[in-house]
Design an enzyme around this catalytic site. Structure first.
Site, short mmCIF file in Angstrom:
data_model
loop_
_atom_site.label_atom_id
_atom_site.label_comp_id
_atom_site.label_asym_id
_atom_site.label_seq_id
_atom_site.Cartn_x
_atom_site.Cartn_y
_atom_site.Cartn_z
N LYS A 114 13.19 10.73 25.13
CA LYS A 114 12.15 11.76 25.05
C LYS A 114 11.25 11.70 26.28
CE LYS A 114 9.67 11.48 21.31
NZ LYS A 114 8.60 11.27 20.30
N LYS A 126 7.56 1.41 21.46
CA LYS A 126 6.99 1.81 20.17
C LYS A 126 6.47 0.58 19.48
CE LYS A 126 6.50 5.65 17.91
NZ LYS A 126 6.56 7.05 18.40
N GLY A 165 -1.11 6.81 19.69
CA GLY A 165 -1.06 6.99 18.24
C GLY A 165 0.31 7.42 17.76
N ASP A 166 0.49 7.32 16.48
CA ASP A 166 1.63 7.88 15.77
C ASP A 166 1.13 7.99 14.32
OD1 ASP A 166 4.76 8.31 16.37
OD2 ASP A 166 4.58 7.57 14.33
N THR A 210 1.15 17.72 20.53
CA THR A 210 2.49 17.68 19.93
C THR A 210 2.78 18.99 19.21
OG1 THR A 210 2.17 15.31 19.65
CG2 THR A 210 4.04 16.28 18.52
N ASN A 241 -1.44 15.26 11.96
CA ASN A 241 -1.87 15.75 13.26
C ASN A 241 -0.91 16.78 13.86
OD1 ASN A 241 -1.27 14.95 16.37
ND2 ASN A 241 -3.46 15.21 15.97
N1 GLU Z 1 3.81 8.91 18.89
C1 GLU Z 1 4.04 10.04 19.73
C2 GLU Z 1 5.52 10.23 19.94
O1 GLU Z 1 6.29 10.00 19.03
C3 GLU Z 1 3.24 9.97 21.02
C4 GLU Z 1 3.51 8.78 21.88
C5 GLU Z 1 2.57 8.67 23.08
O2 GLU Z 1 1.77 9.55 23.30
O3 GLU Z 1 2.71 7.66 23.77
O4 GLU Z 1 6.00 10.66 20.95
#
Ligand code: GLU
Length: 450
Positions: A114, A126, A165-166, A210, A241
């Site tokens: 990604k 992650k 965040g996630d 997002t 979010n």
């Molecule tokens: N958690 C988000 C993702 O799945 C954002 C990750 C980020 O901004 O580093 O891409």
């Protein structure tokens, strides 16, 4: 399928049989890149794929915290620094009780490709914890975040690894973690985390990015089909979010988001959650309450609530699963196909099981878009936040939004081009996997395949 690819998939499924989500994502990505491996026999010579499925580094740590009643708790913290070939490790932190090593690894693996698709210099990482934020007080969240960062701070940095965040981690948690990082290190290194508040280096548009990015991507897909988003009905899952960003952008563009879901069921709002600012703002209140109940929306606005159900039997123009992994399984995919829905746009990370995804992709009238492309706007704006922090400057919301639009357009175009190069037609899933893979593979080869 290329024999080497098949061997590596088998190897992962045997070696990591206890990590189902990780095996699932490896199989999904690697099946798509089979034609690239055919065209590049040099990858097999150095066994590149086996290196790619092994994180560069992954560790756990103890997170001890005290609740408001004086009770002590111990949670497990994780960070997976999956692939650093194209930039510092970059990816979110997820706080949720169902976080396991398999979940963190699948997310880190996905993140690698990604982040590559965004065109920005970010590797894949992650992390998170099995901590459950539901029902926790603000003071408890703060103590947990401080303890989490105390364990993690030595292993991250603006040029090393940049968490964000996630699920379960938003602006508030990032703030507490950043405060603790600064206290421990005694330096102003705000590029160490993204998704920060605007007063200390957060990028404009990051909270919305997002969801906005997902809608911009959807617009590219619709344009490809000669259609427009105005008046389209969209069924989504989740109310976090990402779902909020989709609803906000849908409100701007005149599209109608008719469902939201939570662990308790789903709501159906025929007028659209995106029909008024009041409704969209209410989603933020639902999140802030930490009750984790979507029924609150139905109670507030007098719409139907379906306890214990998923929204996938609803008739709509577009489906956008925006909650969590494996939200759409075969039985839901059958309903979506039976309803004749044309656009299946994944938003959450790996929201579809591999069989359900293959089934929908095989429908001649359906267009399926993969999450690693559709939700890449979030991490892309995180990349822009890193750029602003390292340059010590602040871009306006309009500037960031323009860049985000451009990135989503490019991701779609790159995916289309990559699929066409291998004679796969308008296959956005394969295209995203191929385009994301190529850059990481090339970087790994050029660096001596480290
Ligand atoms: N958690 C988000 C993702 O799945 C954002 C990750 C980020 O901004 O580093 O891409």
């Amino acid at each position: 399928m290329n024999a080497y690819v098949a061997r590596v998939i088998d190897y992962v499924k045997t070696k990591h049989a206890n990590e189902p989500e990780f095996c699932q994502t490896v199989e999904e990505v690697f099946s798509s890149i089979s034609p690239v491996i055919d065209a590049h026999p040099e990858y097999e010579k150095v066994d590149l794929l086996t290196r790619m499925v092994e994180p560069e580094r992954m560790f756990t740590f103890r997170v001890v915290w005290c609740d408001d009643a004086g009770q002590w708790h111990t949670n497990i913290g994780y960070r997976c620094q999956f692939n650093g070939a194209i930039g510092p490790y970059k990816g979110g932190l997820r706080f949720q009780p169902n976080v396991t090593p398999s979940v963190i690894k699948f997310l880190g693996f996905e993140q690698t490709f990604k982040n590559s698709l965004t065109g920005l210099p970010m590797g894949g990482g992650k992390g998170g914890s099995d901590f459950d934020p539901t029902g926790k007080s603000d003071a408890e969240i703060m103590r947990f975040c401080q303890s989490f960062m105390t364990a993690l701070y030595r292993y991250i940095g603006p040029d090393v690894d940049v968490p964000a965040g996630d699920m379960g981690v938003g602006g508030r948690e990032i703030g507490y973690m950043y405060g603790q990082y600064r206290r421990l290190k005694g330096v102003w290194e705000n590029g160490v985390l993204t998704g920060k508040g605007f007063t200390y280096g957060g990028s404009k548009t990051r909270p919305e990015a997002t969801g906005y990015g997902a809608v911009y991507y959807l617009q590219e897909v619709l344009a490809h089909e000669g259609e427009s988003i105005e008046g389209k009905t969209i069924a989504i899952s989740g109310f976090g979010n990402v779902a909020w960003g989709i609803c906000q952008k849908a409100l701007h563009l005149g599209a109608k988001v008719v469902t939201l879901s939570g662990p308790d069921g789903y709501i159906y709002d025929p007028e659209g959650v995106s029909s008024s600012q009041e409704k969209v703002d209410f989603m933020l209140k639902m999140q802030a309450s930490r009750r984790n109940k979507v029924q609150d929306y139905a109670d507030k606005f007098g719409v139907q609530f379906f306890p214990g159900e998923k929204p996938w039997g609803v008739k709509a123009d577009v489906i956008m699963p925006s909650a969590m992994q494996n939200d759409v399984r075969m039985e839901s995919a059958e309903k979506i196909v039976a309803n004749g829905i044309k656009y299946y746009i994944e938003v959450a990370n790996m929201p579809t099981t591999n069989d359900a995804l293959a089934y929908m992709m095989a429908q001649p009238n359906m267009i399926v878009a993969p999450s690693k492309a559709v939700n890449a706007g979030g991490v892309a704006v995180s990349g822009l936040e890193m750029s602003q922090n390292s340059e010590r400057l602040v871009w306006s919301a309009e500037e960031v939004d323009e860049k985000l639009k451009g990135i989503m357009k490019t991701i779609h175009a790159m995916s289309v081009e990559a699929a066409e190069e291998y004679g796969l037609g308008y296959n956005l899933v394969a295209g995203a996997n191929i385009a994301g893979f190529k850059k990481v593979a090339t970087a790994m080869m050029e660096q001596g395949c480290f």
